[in-house]
Structures are given as structure tokens and as C-alpha cells.
Write an enzyme that holds these catalytic residues in place. Sequence first.
Site, PDB file in Angstrom:
ATOM      1  CD  GLN A  88      -2.788   0.967   2.553  1.00 43.18           C
ATOM      2  OE1 GLN A  88      -2.701  -0.020   3.282  1.00 43.18           O
ATOM      3  NE2 GLN A  88      -3.601   1.962   2.813  1.00 43.18           N
ATOM      4  CG  HIS A 181      -7.069  -4.991   7.893  1.00 38.58           C
ATOM      5  ND1 HIS A 181      -6.702  -4.290   9.020  1.00 38.58           N
ATOM      6  CD2 HIS A 181      -5.963  -5.037   7.105  1.00 38.58           C
ATOM      7  CE1 HIS A 181      -5.426  -3.946   8.922  1.00 38.58           C
ATOM      8  NE2 HIS A 181      -4.959  -4.380   7.770  1.00 38.58           N
TER       9      HIS A 181
END
Length: 329
Positions: A88, A181
Amino acid sequence: MTATKQHKKVILVGDGAVGSSYAFALVNQGIAQELGIIEIPQLFNKAVGDAEDLSHALAFTSPKKIYAAKYEDCADADLVVITAGAPQKPGETRLDLVGKNLAINKSIVTEVVKSGFKGIFLVAANPVDVLTYSTWKFSGFPKERVIGSGTSLDSARFRQALAEKLDVDARSVHAYIMGEHGDSEFAVWSHANVAGVNLESYLKDVQNVEEAELVELFEGVRDAAYSIINKKGATFYGIAVALARITKAILNDENAVLPLSVFQEGQYANVTDCYIGQPAIVGAHGIVRPVNIPLNDAEQQKMEASAKELKAIIDEAFSKEEFASACKN
């Protein structure tokens, strides 16, 4: 894997920041007797180097066989842990990674299953709920033997944030984050407690904390990854220790209750056919059963909204030709 088996073998797929931190946590905590590390061919030497480096710590911990592995080494493993995937980046959400990581996940799971692997999958690559679902679909394994790290790290962050606010040991704070999440996760305030005392009652008796402070505290938990990524580029220590804790529960057949990405079959009303974060009992055979915390109306709505968002991502991803066949399994 049987509860009486003494030699526990873990294969790690992905030797990046999360994977190598997880391997270090296993060595530090003396978890498993064998650890194989799989990397793509161009990074195979990285796995060789990490295995050698980690082995130099064994004189201070406990005996363990550590090596750079190949997919055929998965055949007799108890646990395959998948951390491989595109990381990410600043400004990205975890769900932005779907397109990049679904193809990677398919190639990994296909190779692991081809080896004859009969153990448990533990998925940590993001978006973890989506990739846990895809691991289940691509593998054809029973849902109990495909587990995601889910909201284990989020719940740990939540407990630590509450502990700091209340000036108590985080281990005495019991509270869960549930749902995705990611951005649609939510705090289960209705069941948060300190040493068994309901949080609302505890706050009244011990100190005056405004509701706005609790909202801000949760937002800090939810957005913690963004904050860390903006500062240092990635998060890896917290999730590595969370994965080590899950690994220990599986290999030692603990029947521990941990917040994980668990398959949904209507435990929460309209939440079905997806993996999402909730507490579950986990042991040597994977998920023993979900622990279905009774949610209040507001929390139930958040659970359903989070699942709806995940389902939309899953449906879109698996509508593509290269993945559509998995949904027929």
C-alpha cells in the site's frame, strides 16, 4: 495437522517488509521447528540471505531449520502464510490494491495447492478480507482452513490506544474492531471492558472522558496505517507480531479467541458469502467456530455496511474472465 505432531513446519510466501518481520518474530518467540521462505526468482537471493541472517539468531533462541524454499516444500507444511503482494502506497486504500494483488494471489495459491499441501492458509496480504476470500476460492479448501489476519492488528491498536488513554496495561483492556480491515471497520464499544468492567461504567468510575475523545481515539486507530505509511512508507512490525500470535495459536492447538477474517454464513443477519473481521476460536485445524458477539443496532448496521462494501469489490473482481471460473467452485 494433528495436535500431537511435534515438528511444526511453516512456509512463508513473500519476503518483503511484512514477511521478513514475521520470520524474525517466529525466531524470536521460538515458534515452529522449520521455516521455509519463498520468493519470486529474481528475489530468491534475498530469501537465502534472510534465512542465513535469521539462523544466526538461533543460538540465542531455540533450534529451527530456516531456508529459502520452493513451492514443492509446501507439501508437508502445517501452515502457509501469504504476505506477498503489492504494498500500500501513500494515498492508497487497501481496497485499491485488489487489481494488483488478486492475480498474484491466484498464482501463489495455485502453486501451493499443486504441491499437495493439506494444511492451513493464513493470509495477510491486502486487502486481506478480499484475498482471504480469493484464497478460499482458488484453493478449493474448506473455509475453516483458510484464515485471514483480519482485524487482529486493528484490535491490538484499539486496545493499546484505550490503554494509553486510561493509563492501564493493554493486556487488561478487552475490545474488538470488527468488519473490514480497512476504512469501513468499526469499534465494538458495547462490549469493550477493562478487567471485566464495562468500558462505559469504568469511565464513569475512574475518569471523565468525553465522547468526542473516544470518537477521535477510534479514528486514530482506523487511520493508523495511513499515518505510519506517510511517515515511514509501510507498516510491518505490528502485523508481523499479530501473525506470529495467530501462528502460535494454530501450531499449539490453543483454541484461542482472536479477531480474524472469518467466512460469513449469516452469523450477522445479512452478512454472507464473504470473509470479514470478527472474533473466532482458532486451533490446529483452523477455525473451530466464530464467536458471535451480540452487536447493538448501530454496530450491526456498520457490520452490514462493511460487508456490503467488501462484497461489491469481490463481485467486481471475480466478474473478470481470468477469475470468474473460481466463483463456480
